[in-house]
Design a protein around this motif. Structure first.
Motif, PDB file in Angstrom:
ATOM      1  N   GLY A 143       0.667  -1.151  -0.008  1.00 44.88           N
ATOM      2  CA  GLY A 143       0.172   0.205   0.041  1.00 44.88           C
ATOM      3  C   GLY A 143       0.812   1.219  -0.164  1.00 44.88           C
ATOM      4  N   VAL A 144       2.109   1.158  -0.042  1.00 46.51           N
ATOM      5  CA  VAL A 144       3.047   2.141   0.102  1.00 46.51           C
ATOM      6  C   VAL A 144       3.145   2.985  -1.474  1.00 46.51           C
ATOM      7  N   VAL A 145       2.788   3.962  -1.658  1.00 41.18           N
ATOM      8  CA  VAL A 145       2.793   4.733  -2.911  1.00 41.18           C
ATOM      9  C   VAL A 145       3.865   5.659  -3.445  1.00 41.18           C
ATOM     10  N   GLU A 146       4.758   5.548  -4.357  1.00 38.07           N
ATOM     11  CA  GLU A 146       5.772   6.390  -4.879  1.00 38.07           C
ATOM     12  C   GLU A 146       5.340   7.198  -6.269  1.00 38.07           C
ATOM     13  N   TYR A 147       6.043   8.227  -6.040  1.00 34.83           N
ATOM     14  CA  TYR A 147       5.560   9.395  -7.063  1.00 34.83           C
ATOM     15  C   TYR A 147       6.835   9.464  -8.126  1.00 34.83           C
ATOM     16  N   THR A 148       6.669   9.868  -9.367  1.00 35.72           N
ATOM     17  CA  THR A 148       7.698  10.112 -10.350  1.00 35.72           C
ATOM     18  C   THR A 148       7.182  10.946 -11.292  1.00 35.72           C
ATOM     19  N   LEU A 149       7.738  11.889 -11.921  1.00 36.85           N
ATOM     20  CA  LEU A 149       7.454  12.629 -13.118  1.00 36.85           C
ATOM     21  C   LEU A 149       7.369  11.859 -14.492  1.00 36.85           C
ATOM     22  N   GLY A 150       6.516  11.936 -15.353  1.00 39.26           N
ATOM     23  CA  GLY A 150       6.802  11.252 -16.740  1.00 39.26           C
ATOM     24  C   GLY A 150       7.833  11.429 -17.450  1.00 39.26           C
ATOM     25  N   ARG A 151       8.272  10.385 -18.282  1.00 41.47           N
ATOM     26  CA  ARG A 151       9.460  10.716 -18.943  1.00 41.47           C
ATOM     27  C   ARG A 151       9.311  11.616 -20.305  1.00 41.47           C
ATOM     28  N   ASN A 152       8.169  11.867 -20.809  1.00 43.84           N
ATOM     29  CA  ASN A 152       7.711  12.689 -21.937  1.00 43.84           C
ATOM     30  C   ASN A 152       7.645  14.041 -21.605  1.00 43.84           C
ATOM     31  N   LEU A 153       8.090  14.401 -20.306  1.00 43.54           N
ATOM     32  CA  LEU A 153       7.799  16.027 -20.323  1.00 43.54           C
ATOM     33  C   LEU A 153       9.145  16.404 -20.806  1.00 43.54           C
ATOM     34  N   LYS A 154       8.888  18.014 -20.967  1.00 45.62           N
ATOM     35  CA  LYS A 154      10.194  18.543 -21.379  1.00 45.62           C
ATOM     36  C   LYS A 154      11.111  18.932 -20.055  1.00 45.62           C
ATOM     37  N   ARG A 155      12.346  19.187 -20.674  1.00 43.39           N
ATOM     38  CA  ARG A 155      13.563  19.331 -19.864  1.00 43.39           C
ATOM     39  C   ARG A 155      13.379  20.391 -18.833  1.00 43.39           C
ATOM     40  N   ARG A 156      12.674  21.514 -19.562  1.00 37.77           N
ATOM     41  CA  ARG A 156      12.356  22.779 -18.654  1.00 37.77           C
ATOM     42  C   ARG A 156      11.572  22.537 -17.614  1.00 37.77           C
ATOM     43  N   VAL A 157      10.581  21.678 -17.779  1.00 38.50           N
ATOM     44  CA  VAL A 157       9.680  21.151 -16.664  1.00 38.50           C
ATOM     45  C   VAL A 157      10.344  20.642 -15.436  1.00 38.50           C
ATOM     46  N   HIS A 158      11.343  19.835 -15.496  1.00 40.90           N
ATOM     47  CA  HIS A 158      12.194  19.364 -14.461  1.00 40.90           C
ATOM     48  C   HIS A 158      13.244  20.131 -14.021  1.00 40.90           C
ATOM     49  N   ASP A 159      13.524  21.567 -14.491  1.00 42.27           N
ATOM     50  CA  ASP A 159      14.365  22.126 -14.143  1.00 42.27           C
ATOM     51  C   ASP A 159      13.403  23.350 -13.228  1.00 42.27           C
ATOM     52  N   ILE A 160      12.049  23.268 -13.254  1.00 42.46           N
ATOM     53  CA  ILE A 160      11.135  24.443 -12.659  1.00 42.46           C
ATOM     54  C   ILE A 160      10.561  23.666 -11.395  1.00 42.46           C
ATOM     55  N   PHE A 161      10.104  22.679 -11.702  1.00 38.18           N
ATOM     56  CA  PHE A 161       9.590  21.785 -10.507  1.00 38.18           C
ATOM     57  C   PHE A 161      10.114  20.509 -10.071  1.00 38.18           C
ATOM     58  N   LEU A 162      10.157  20.409  -8.648  1.00 35.12           N
ATOM     59  CA  LEU A 162      10.521  19.211  -7.995  1.00 35.12           C
ATOM     60  C   LEU A 162       9.399  18.592  -7.261  1.00 35.12           C
ATOM     61  N   LEU A 163       9.584  17.266  -7.536  1.00 36.76           N
ATOM     62  CA  LEU A 163       8.408  16.409  -7.214  1.00 36.76           C
ATOM     63  C   LEU A 163       8.974  15.509  -6.042  1.00 36.76           C
ATOM     64  N   ASP A 164       8.434  15.389  -4.816  1.00 34.69           N
ATOM     65  CA  ASP A 164       8.731  14.697  -3.555  1.00 34.69           C
ATOM     66  C   ASP A 164       8.371  13.179  -3.969  1.00 34.69           C
ATOM     67  N   SER A 165       8.958  12.174  -4.040  1.00 35.21           N
ATOM     68  CA  SER A 165       8.545  10.862  -4.468  1.00 35.21           C
ATOM     69  C   SER A 165       7.691  10.181  -3.044  1.00 35.21           C
ATOM     70  N   ILE A 166       7.921  10.601  -1.951  1.00 42.08           N
ATOM     71  CA  ILE A 166       7.360   9.927  -1.202  1.00 42.08           C
ATOM     72  C   ILE A 166       5.808  10.651  -0.795  1.00 42.08           C
ATOM     73  N   THR A 167       6.057  12.185  -0.551  1.00 44.41           N
ATOM     74  CA  THR A 167       4.964  12.788  -0.247  1.00 44.41           C
ATOM     75  C   THR A 167       4.097  13.169  -1.377  1.00 44.41           C
ATOM     76  N   GLY A 168       4.492  13.043  -2.598  1.00 45.72           N
ATOM     77  CA  GLY A 168       3.796  13.742  -3.685  1.00 45.72           C
ATOM     78  C   GLY A 168       3.799  15.141  -3.782  1.00 45.72           C
ATOM     79  N   GLU A 169       4.365  15.834  -2.974  1.00 45.50           N
ATOM     80  CA  GLU A 169       4.312  17.419  -2.899  1.00 45.50           C
ATOM     81  C   GLU A 169       5.335  17.861  -4.266  1.00 45.50           C
ATOM     82  N   ILE A 170       4.678  18.731  -4.959  1.00 47.74           N
ATOM     83  CA  ILE A 170       5.354  19.556  -6.003  1.00 47.74           C
ATOM     84  C   ILE A 170       5.866  20.905  -5.579  1.00 47.74           C
TER      85      ILE A 170
END
Length: 794
Positions: free
Chosen positions: A276-303
């Motif tokens: 029942g433990v859920v982990e979060y990841t950003l999709g692979r098809n997103l632009k590189r700029r999105v990864h530079d602006i936003f940070l996703l916490d894999s445990i809490t799901g906070e952006i």
């Protein structure tokens, strides 16, 4: 314990099972046996041993019928009067014969003359007095939700201390749809319960099952014990994560701070544990700029914001977030996030202090510049226009300069450090954006001291009451002044004003400690010579230039009993206190023979004189008035009375340690003719003596009156310069009987005192132990002035 019906059935002794009689070596021996249930009441009869053994009951006491062994802590006793065997203490079969099938107690009973030994066997029968019990009250089991039906789980058996039919006979389980109970024989006479799974478990429907196992014995009625069984269902990965929303839409202001929270993705999984433990990841098809602006916490799901966000660069961002559990194999779902960027007035004005004077003198003139500041705003247009202001209610103002957004802080009024020594000036800068943003900056300014306050005394003038005969060199008083300034401007030194004039002559006998204001006197004062004087003390601070103030100290000398009474009459030619009086023999009772006159230089009780007869020839002839000193006849003279009588009069004052003097009066009794003849001669001599006495008395009274008038004038002057509620007076009176009466009133603290002579006030109260027999007068009004102290001699 056991049932009441069963216990009553065993109250008395049961059937005698066996009786035997043996004869061996001259001793008689017999054996009988009884059965009795446990837990019967103390005093219950087991049986009549004497009757069952065929013994004569009437001889039991004489033959010392008794139990000699095997009593098991005296559980049983016999009655020598009737031969009855009865229960002496409570019987617990489980305590006596734990684990035994048969419980028998053997007793040995002896009688003498002749000696006989009899054996009695007591079989303790079990009653159902114990309930079944489990070693633990609660049992926890963990069963996986994929466990197949029919699985068995061994449970702990219950225990019952009773035996036979009263031991455990069955188990039962509370009604439920998943479990049942099954019993198996252990091979040792015990029954072991097993928990049987009848229906498959589902942790997502129910995570825990609470069961109640009951053990029953075979008693009537049966007793029971229970065991709480908690079954925890363990999880299997049979559910995929589910997002709480199909699309997460959020608005974010541009130029948001790094690390600022944007949104939280919340996906839940119905499974338990790692499934029942859920982990979060950003999709692979997103632009590189999105990864530079936003940070996703894999445990809490906070952006959160990772890089700079600029509305002019991009107005909206679309993110694809994958939520996966940790099962084997893992299960995954997609959550969509849309972030809209909002353009706002996001830069606050900045205040920069170009120069600052942290300390400003309190005598600075209005318009004095203490600081220069500049204000900037990184925004442009209306968002970059700034309005500045300063804290109200401070003696400072903000003045603009020729250049925009540059200001000076200047004084706008007089400063007084003694009123306010520190100012916190807050500068506020607000832009004209919507909504407007503001910035605050606080400047701390200390006001430095200048010597603009003179030392102050809490009261002026000060009153000092000093008992005469003080010790030279001792401290008698202290003065204290305060200065509102700081440091050296508030450091105060003291000195006494010494100059010409009667009032300042005594200043030469005074010393003052310049640091603490303690005043000491170099001489001892005499109340009879000096009653009051005043001097001035000057307090000077250490500022530049220095400031000073003075205080007047009025000193009042208080009387002590240091003067003995002086006999004014009679006085002989050689100066001794002796005199001769002649009276006719035919005078009546109450005739005034003469009057002893005396004077005491002290005042109050110290100067209040009392007269007493210390020696007299005939106590029945003469009497002395203790207050006036008058000598009068008590009766008429007889022929048998002597012609000459000697009276010694003791005159003493009323001080704490009284002082005294004596006078001798010789009274001659003469015939009337001789008295008339002698009176002419005596009158002329007496006139001269009285004239002399009157002269000295006039001088004395004149001196006292002069001192009295001086004191009244001084007190009137003091009264005019002080509040009407404060009074301090010296009063002196002269009695018509020739003795002097003195009184003085003064205050100390919250009390008002009076020293008095023979004429006391009716409402006055004597204060024991005070100098000069002080009277405390009723206080009608409470004086509001400062402390007044009297220093007494030690």
């Amino acid at each position: 314990m056991g049932g009441g019906g069963q216990r009553r059935r065993w109250e008395y002794c049961w059937v005698v099972l066996r009786f035997s009689l043996l004869l061996c070596l001259g001793e008689v021996s017999a054996q009988i046996r009884y059965s009795i249930p446990e837990e019967v009441k103390e005093g219950s009869v087991v049986g009549n041993v004497a009757k069952d053994l065929g013994l004569d009951v009437s001889t039991l006491v004489e033959r010392r019928f008794r139990i000699v062994s095997g009593s098991k802590d005296a559980l049983f006793q016999v009655n020598q009067n009737n031969g009855v065997l009865y229960v002496h203490k409570n019987i617990d079969r489980e305590g006596i014969c734990s684990g035994k099938v048969a419980c028998v107690i053997d007793l040995k009973i002896v009688v003498e003359n002749p000696l006989e030994i009899h054996y009695v066997g007591l079989e303790i029968m079990d009653v159902n007095d114990h309930s079944p019990s489990f070693s633990e009250k609660n049992l926890h089991l963990e069963i996986a939700e994929n466990k197949p039906p029919g699985a068995r789980f061994e449970l702990q058996p219950a225990r019952d201390f009773d035996s036979g039919i009263n031991s455990i006979r069955s188990y039962k389980l509370n009604q439920n749809e998943h479990f049942d109970i099954e019993l198996r024989d252990s091979g040792e006479g015990d029954t072991i319960p097993f928990l049987i799974l009848q229906k498959a478990l589902d942790r997502e429907q129910k995570t825990k099952h609470s069961l109640l196992l009951t053990a029953l014995d075979g008693g009537n009625p049966p007793r029971s014990g229970t065991l709480n069984i908690t079954v925890t269902v363990l999880d299997a990965n049979d559910n995929q994560p589910v997002c709480s929303q199909d699309v997460y839409s959020v608005t974010l202001q541009e130029n948001a701070d790094i690390g600022r929270f944007v949104v939280r993705i919340n996906a839940t999984d119905a499974d338990h544990g790692s499934n029942g433990v859920v982990e979060y990841t950003l999709g692979r098809n997103l632009k590189r700029r999105v990864h530079d602006i936003f940070l996703l916490d894999s445990i809490t799901g906070e952006i959160k914001v990772r890089g700079p966000v600029d509305f002019e660069e991009n107005e909206m961002y679309s993110l694809n977030v994958q939520a996966s559990d940790k099962g084997q194999p893992p299960m995954t779902t997609d959550c969509r996030v849309i972030v809209k960027i909002q353009d706002v007035n996001d830069n606050r004005p900045q205040i920069e202090v170009t120069s600052l004077s942290n300390t400003v003198s309190e005598d600075s003139k209005p318009g004095t510049v203490i600081s220069l500041i500049s204000v900037t705003d990184q925004d442009s247009g209306i968002n970059g226009k700034v309005i500045s202001s300063i804290t109200e209610n401070v003696p400072f103002e903000l003045k603009p300069s020729y250049k925009d957004n540059v200001y000076s802080i200047v004084t706008k009024g007089r400063l007084d450090r003694e009123l306010v020594s520190h100012y916190d000036i807050t500068i506020t800068a607000t832009d004209c954006g919507q909504p407007p943003l503001s910035t605050f900056k606080t400047l701390s300014v200390q006001i430095s001291d200048v010597n603009d306050n003179s030392p102050e005394f809490s009261q002026n003038p000060l009153q000092l009451y000093l008992v005469e005969n003080n010790a030279p060199g001792a401290s008698i008083f202290s003065v204290s002044a305060c200065d509102k300034d700081l440091n050296e401007n508030a450091a105060i030194s003291y000195h006494i004003v010494r100059g010409e004039g009667t009032q300042n002559d005594m200043a030469s006998f005074l010393n003052i400690n310049s640091d603490n204001g303690h005043i000491s006197v170099l001489k001892s004062f005499d109340f009879e010579i000096l009653k009051t004087f005043q001097f001035q003390v000057v307090a000077t601070d250490s500022g530049t230039p220095s400031l000073s103030s003075n205080v007047t100290v009025n000193v009042f000398i208080l009387d002590q009993n240091d003067n003995a009474p002086v006999i004014l009459y009679p006085v002989s030619a050689n100066g001794s206190a002796e005199g001769v009086e002649e009276i006719p023999r035919n005078v009546n009772a109450g005739h005034l023979v003469t009057k002893v006159r005396a004077y005491d230089a002290d005042i109050g009780y110290n100067g209040w004189l009392l007269f007493s007869l210390q020696e007299v020839t005939d106590h029945s002839l003469f009497a002395l008035d203790r207050y006036t000193g008058q000598i009068r006849t008590l009766r008429s003279f007889t022929e048998t009375d002597e012609a000459e009588h000697k009276l010694v009069i003791l005159v003493k004052d009323n001080g704490n340690v009284s002082l005294s003097a004596t006078a001798t009066v010789i009274i001659k009794v003469v015939e009337p003719k001789e008295a008339f003849a002698a009176s002419d001669v005596k009158s002329s001599v007496k006139d001269e003596e009285e004239n002399s006495v009157t002269f000295y008395l006039i001088i004395t009274l004149g001196s006292v009156s002069t001192l009295f008038l001086i004191s009244i004038v001084v007190l009137i002057v003091m009264q005019c310069s002080k509040p009407t509620d404060y009074s301090s007076k010296y009063l002196q009176d002269v009695n018509n009987d020739g003795t002097l009466c003195h009184s003085i009133q003064y205050r100390s603290g919250d009390n008002r005192y009076m020293l008095v002579g023979p004429r006391m006030s009716i409402g006055s109260t004597i204060v024991p132990g005070s100098n000069g027999n002080t009277l405390v007068l009723p206080e009608h009004r409470r004086r509001a002035s400062g402390e007044v102290r009297a220093v007494s001699k030690h």
